[in-house]
Design an enzyme around this catalytic site. Structure first.
Site, PDB file in Angstrom:
ATOM      1  NE  ARG A 344      -3.932   0.256   1.810  1.00  0.00           N
ATOM      2  CZ  ARG A 344      -3.821   1.372   2.524  1.00  0.00           C
ATOM      3  NH1 ARG A 344      -3.045   1.407   3.582  1.00  0.00           N
ATOM      4  NH2 ARG A 344      -4.521   2.423   2.191  1.00  0.00           N
ATOM      5  CB  CYS A 379      16.990  -4.931  -5.408  1.00  0.00           C
ATOM      6  SG  CYS A 379      18.079  -5.944  -4.426  1.00  0.00           S
ATOM      7  CE1 TYR A 407      -8.920  -4.410  -1.243  1.00  0.00           C
ATOM      8  CE2 TYR A 407      -9.367  -2.742   0.423  1.00  0.00           C
ATOM      9  CZ  TYR A 407      -9.804  -3.566  -0.590  1.00  0.00           C
ATOM     10  OH  TYR A 407     -11.128  -3.565  -0.950  1.00  0.00           O
TER      11      TYR A 407
HETATM   12  C1  LIG Z   1     -13.257  -3.551  -3.735  1.00  0.00           C
HETATM   13  C2  LIG Z   1     -14.725  -3.605  -3.820  1.00  0.00           C
HETATM   14  C3  LIG Z   1     -15.519  -3.481  -2.674  1.00  0.00           C
HETATM   15  C4  LIG Z   1     -14.927  -3.210  -1.310  1.00  0.00           C
HETATM   16  O1  LIG Z   1     -14.412  -1.921  -1.212  1.00  0.00           O
HETATM   17  P1  LIG Z   1     -13.823  -1.396   0.178  1.00  0.00           P
HETATM   18  O2  LIG Z   1     -13.328  -0.047  -0.128  1.00  0.00           O
HETATM   19  O3  LIG Z   1     -12.769  -2.330   0.594  1.00  0.00           O
HETATM   20  O4  LIG Z   1     -14.973  -1.364   1.142  1.00  0.00           O
HETATM   21  C5  LIG Z   1     -16.881  -3.605  -2.810  1.00  0.00           C
HETATM   22  N1  LIG Z   1     -17.457  -3.824  -4.019  1.00  0.00           N
HETATM   23  C6  LIG Z   1     -16.731  -3.936  -5.147  1.00  0.00           C
HETATM   24  C7  LIG Z   1     -17.422  -4.183  -6.428  1.00  0.00           C
HETATM   25  C8  LIG Z   1     -15.347  -3.827  -5.086  1.00  0.00           C
HETATM   26  O5  LIG Z   1     -14.633  -3.922  -6.206  1.00  0.00           O
END
Ligand SMILES: *Cc1c(COP(=O)(O)O)cnc(C)c1O
Length: 454
Positions: A344, A379, A407
């Site tokens: 991240r 690296c 994530y």
């Molecule tokens: C990634 C995603 C979510 C979850 O999003 P968050 O920000 O983690 O709550 C929900 N719906 C869809 C379609 C996604 O792609």
């Protein structure tokens, strides 16, 4: 929450920005996370000492609080108790079987984006009938598997996908339940890589075309239109974009009704943000209060697909300080976690808190406090976990990177032939390995030498 209280929470920073770097007050930070606490200067996740976990499981190691996950799930469920609703946890945020299993047992549904995620949900004891299937690239095989399992709904992202679902359903002699994922073209005001509801994003069906595509869907014999869906982005800290998206969706629902197409549910996706350091996202309760009047009037079942907000602050990544490398311009603390474990910061410029397992006695004034870049051993110059942080560090210290439950592990890789970290779940004083650390042999177990004659 009264006005003065919400004002207080907005100014409630846990950081001091100095010329040398950013100081994060560890005790003030952990006061915002239900699972984390310093007891006698030592960091605990629920009832488990972070130092003992690090010793027992080694580092780098992800640790998740079972209670923190359940608390957020319950907050969603309670906040929308007045409506028929289904919370479909977005599996991609953290797909460990133990995490899915805890949520399934609590009654959660799931939002999936691949066949692999559906198989994980089933393996964890989740019910296919509570699964919604999102994603722009569903294959024939994915659709066939999901139809055979009896999922609740396909969130359809294109006309081509709609046609494919109808075709597969016909071959299986089934009726495929669908909603269209519409792109409401609202600005989620978040990082461009995690903004999904704008015209030039690849997701969903444009708002202007939605009625036309629904009409087309209604003419397909093996399609059962049951809902409408939108998901506008991730790490949204304000409620206004959600309300704006809901308004656009309501407009479409009314347009559909005028055409005789009646829906059963509206799916508002996920995306609610979390506090990583000083952010002040709307609470789940405030989020619900802003949406409830309109949703109540609509009278449909409501689905949500939260991911990050359910798991981010339930998790930490524990890492050990391996090498301290002060240079003329910068101090580098090389730790045993790296961008392959947690991408991240490198990918989204995310700022995540790094706090010590032992509370320094005098905060920012502790002798030896210096600005450090917390970096991995990979690296790549982009291999950093945090930059310019004021910390008091010694070799072999254990650090916790907070907000790492979402994530984090799921985006990890084996770059630089680094085995992926272990994952652990904690409940009270109990703890359990929920994914064992990869071995180096695991990394090339599926590879073979070139065996033909040259
Ligand atoms: C990634 C995603 C979510 C979850 O999003 P968050 O920000 O983690 O709550 C929900 N719906 C869809 C379609 C996604 O792609």
């Amino acid at each position: 929450m009264s006005n003065s209280e919400s004002q207080a929470s907005i100014n409630d920073t846990v950081t001091v920005q100095t010329e040398q770097g950013l100081y994060i007050d560890p005790a003030a930070l952990t006061a915002h996370f239900s699972a984390l606490e310093y007891h006698d200067e030592a960091l605990y996740i629920e009832g488990a000492s972070v130092d003992e976990l690090a010793q027992h499981y080694d580092t780098p190691c992800y640790v998740y609080s079972k209670q923190a996950i359940l608390d957020v799930y319950q907050a969603y469920s309670d906040s929308f108790a007045a409506l028929e609703h289904q919370i479909c946890y977005a599996v991609k945020a953290n797909s460990n079987l133990a995490v899915l299993g805890v949520l399934a047992k609590a009654g959660a549904g799931f939002d999936i984006v691949s066949r692999g995620e559906l198989m994980r949900v089933l393996a964890a004891g989740g019910e296919a009938s509570k699964v919604v299937f999102s994603g722009v690239g569903k294959t024939r095989g994915d659709i066939e598997f999901a139809l055979n399992q009896g999922i609740a709904c396909f969130n359809v992202e294109s006309v081509a996908e709609l046609t494919l679902i109808n075709e597969v359903a016909q071959q299986l002699d089934k009726l495929a339940p669908i909603s269209l994922r519409v792109n409401p073209d609202v600005d989620a005001k978040t990082h461009p890589y995690i903004s999904t509801g704008l015209k030039d994003n690849k997701f969903g069906i444009a708002h202007e075309l939605a009625l036309e595509v629904y009409t087309q869907a209604a003419s397909l014999a093996h399609i059962d239109i049951i809902g409408i869906d939108c998901h506008i982005g991730s790490q949204l800290t304000e409620v206004e974009p959600f309300v704006a998206a809901l308004d656009k969706v309501i407009e479409l629902i009314q347009g559909l009704s005028a055409k005789g197409i009646e829906l059963q549910h509206v799916d508002l996706g996920g995306g609610l943000g979390v506090r990583y350091i000083d952010e002040s996202p709307v609470s789940i309760e405030e989020f619900a209060q802003a949406l409830l009047p309109k949703l109540t009037e609509l009278g449909l079942t409501v689905f949500f697909e939260p991911g990050r907000s359910v798991v981010a602050n339930a998790g930490v990544l524990l890492t050990g300080v391996k090498v301290l490398k002060p240079t003329q311009h910068k101090n580098f603390a090389i730790v045993d976690a790296a961008m392959n474990d947690l991408i991240r910061p490198a990918l989204y410029q995310a700022e995540m808190a790094v706090i010590p397992s032992k509370l320094p006695s005098r905060g920012i004034d502790t002798e030896g406090t210096q600005p450090w870049d917390i970096v991995g051993a990979i690296c790549e110059t982009g291999d950093f976990l945090a930059k310019d942080r004021l910390l008091t560090l010694a070799t072999d210290d254990i650090l916790a990177i907070t907000g790492a439950g979402a994530y984090g592990f799921v985006m990890s890789s084996n770059y630089n032939s680094r085995p992926r970290a272990a994952e652990v779940m904690v409940a009270g004083e109990q703890h359990q390995l929920i994914r064992k650390r990869e071995t180096i042999e695991d990394l090339y177990a599926n590879e073979t030498l070139w065996q033909n004659e040259d």
